[in-house]
Design an enzyme around this catalytic site. Structure first.
Site, PDB file in Angstrom:
ATOM      1  N   GLU A 134      43.135 -26.270 -21.462  1.00 55.10           N
ATOM      2  CA  GLU A 134      43.461 -27.107 -22.611  1.00 55.10           C
ATOM      3  C   GLU A 134      44.382 -28.299 -22.292  1.00 55.10           C
ATOM      4  O   GLU A 134      45.441 -28.473 -22.899  1.00 55.10           O
ATOM      5  CB  GLU A 134      44.081 -26.252 -23.722  1.00 55.10           C
ATOM      6  CG  GLU A 134      43.178 -25.131 -24.175  1.00 55.10           C
ATOM      7  CD  GLU A 134      43.733 -24.272 -25.293  1.00 55.10           C
ATOM      8  OE1 GLU A 134      42.934 -23.613 -25.981  1.00 55.10           O
ATOM      9  OE2 GLU A 134      44.967 -24.274 -25.473  1.00 55.10           O
ATOM     10  N   GLU A 151      36.549 -20.666 -25.941  1.00 49.91           N
ATOM     11  CA  GLU A 151      37.523 -19.821 -26.633  1.00 49.91           C
ATOM     12  C   GLU A 151      37.329 -19.982 -28.134  1.00 49.91           C
ATOM     13  O   GLU A 151      37.173 -21.089 -28.619  1.00 49.91           O
ATOM     14  CB  GLU A 151      38.977 -20.226 -26.334  1.00 49.91           C
ATOM     15  CG  GLU A 151      39.502 -19.972 -24.957  1.00 49.91           C
ATOM     16  CD  GLU A 151      40.995 -20.326 -24.878  1.00 49.91           C
ATOM     17  OE1 GLU A 151      41.690 -20.282 -25.929  1.00 49.91           O
ATOM     18  OE2 GLU A 151      41.467 -20.669 -23.791  1.00 49.91           O
TER      19      GLU A 151
END
Length: 390
Positions: free
Chosen positions: A197, A315
């Protein structure tokens, strides 16, 4: 409870009889394994490499194999400042002002074990090299180690980038001490990932106006190009969440570019093989979890279709009280929008605590995932005639 010694011996014996996994490649907008399409469901498990690996990792892989989860994402980083169970991969050397990589028994040997076990259970791994967040070290720890103060310095400071490349090179060029296989030739590794991320800000360091989408895209291009120079076999991804996508009819700021992400620009890079997105309705102020979540899934699928590349939902997590309604809507939307991979957060063995409320255990996977795993399997196995290139 079995002793660590007996488990280690058992692992060695299992590995001797394990079947080598072939490398999954990209052809256009498909993943391809042995000239056939490869679709999958999978999950994330962040603790495989440090939390009593010999004891717990086999339990996780047993659950994965039982439910035919084909890919697991496990972190390929843990800094000495965040040592867990005595395990760490990287530490800062004050004399050389470089990152030292720990390749010993309390270091990368743990990653060797995870890869060896994954092969035994016929599971492939996505391996991110660093973390945007403070957990287990990563970007902000390195910035502090080198004496800098801003999150974006990880992307721009030459000596930090030099050490990051050293770290990447050490892992990619490593030979597994258990299987004897070179990482860059091992089909157990599904893909390398630049980081978890990546954004312009993190846990303890805020956004600086000097960090823009150009900052991240430039760093992604530089590091992915470097990885490709070391490893011609494996795919490379960014590990991003999907922020920065124009043209979506919504007032939610997750589509804006302020976090430094440009989803299309990053995915379009020649050295990036597939797109990744993450989805957390409970964190992102969704008013309607189903409607806005499906919009997120559809808008990114449409954007990546124009680039002719695969896409993975890498995710996504939901609290227990929303799963019955929302999980089927998300899963079916990803099937309908031809997501090549669907990976939920997160997989754990039954004894491991549910720290964030998103964990799916064995019994939960049966309820929420298995049906769609069969659908992904039905998409797999179709002959592909295009020539795979990296």
């Amino acid at each position: 409870m079995k002793s660590i010694v007996s488990i280690s011996v058992g692992l060695a014996l299992l590995i001797q009889s394990s079947k080598a996994l072939d490398i999954v490649r990209r052809c256009g907008n498909k993943f391809v394994l042995n000239d056939e399409t490869f679709y999958f469901t999978g999950s994330n498990c962040y603790y495989l490499h440090y939390h009593e690996t010999d004891e717990n990792a086999p339990k996780v892989f047993e659950v994965a194999k039982k439910h035919n989860l084909k890919v697991i994402r496990n972190m390929a980083f843990i800094d000495k400042a965040y040592t867990q169970g005595g395990v760490y991969y990287a530490s800062f050397n004050n004399v050389t002002r470089e990152i030292d990589v720990n390749e010993g028994k309390d270091g990368l040997v743990h990653l060797d074990k995870v890869i060896a076990l994954a092969e035994q259970y016929e599971v492939r791994l996505i391996l991110p090299f660093t973390n945007n967040w403070a957990d287990f070290g990563g970007m902000e720890q390195w910035v502090r180690d080198f004496g800098y103060t801003e999150h974006y310095h990880f992307y721009t400071v030459p000596e930090i980038k030099k050490s990051f490349k050293k770290y990447i090179k050490t892992i990619i060029n490593r030979t597994n001490t258990i299987t004897g296989k070179k990482y860059k030739e091992d089909g157990t590794i599904f893909a390398w990932e630049l980081g978890n991320e990546p954004r312009c800000w993190g846990t303890n360091m805020g956004k600086n106006d000097n960090c823009t989408t150009k900052t991240l895209t430039s760093w992604i291009k530089e590091m992915s190009t470097y990885i490709k120079s070391l490893d011609k076999n494996h795919m490379v991804a960014t590990g991003e969440e999907g922020f920065g996508l124009a043209g979506v009819d919504t007032d939610n700021d997750i589509y804006e570019f302020g976090d430094g992400n440009d989803f299309v620009a990053n995915a379009a890079l020649k050295t990036i093989d597939f797109a990744t997105i993450h989805l957390y309705a409970p964190y992102w102020q969704f008013k309607d979890f189903v409607k806005e979540g499906v919009q997120y899934i559809e808008s990114h699928a449409q954007a990546i279709k124009k680039l002719n590349k695969p896409i993975i939902m890498e995710e996504f997590g939901l609290y227990a009280d929303t799963r019955d309604e929302v999980y089927p809507a998300y899963m079916q939307s990803m099937i309908d929008n031809d997501y090549n991979g669907i990976m939920y957060w997160m997989l754990a063995h039954d004894e491991y605590p549910d720290y964030d409320g998103f964990t799916l255990y064995d019994k939960n996977i049966t309820v929420y995932i298995d049906k769609y795993t069969k659908m992904q399997k039905n998409k797999s196995g179709k002959k592909v005639t295009c020539k795979c290139k990296f």
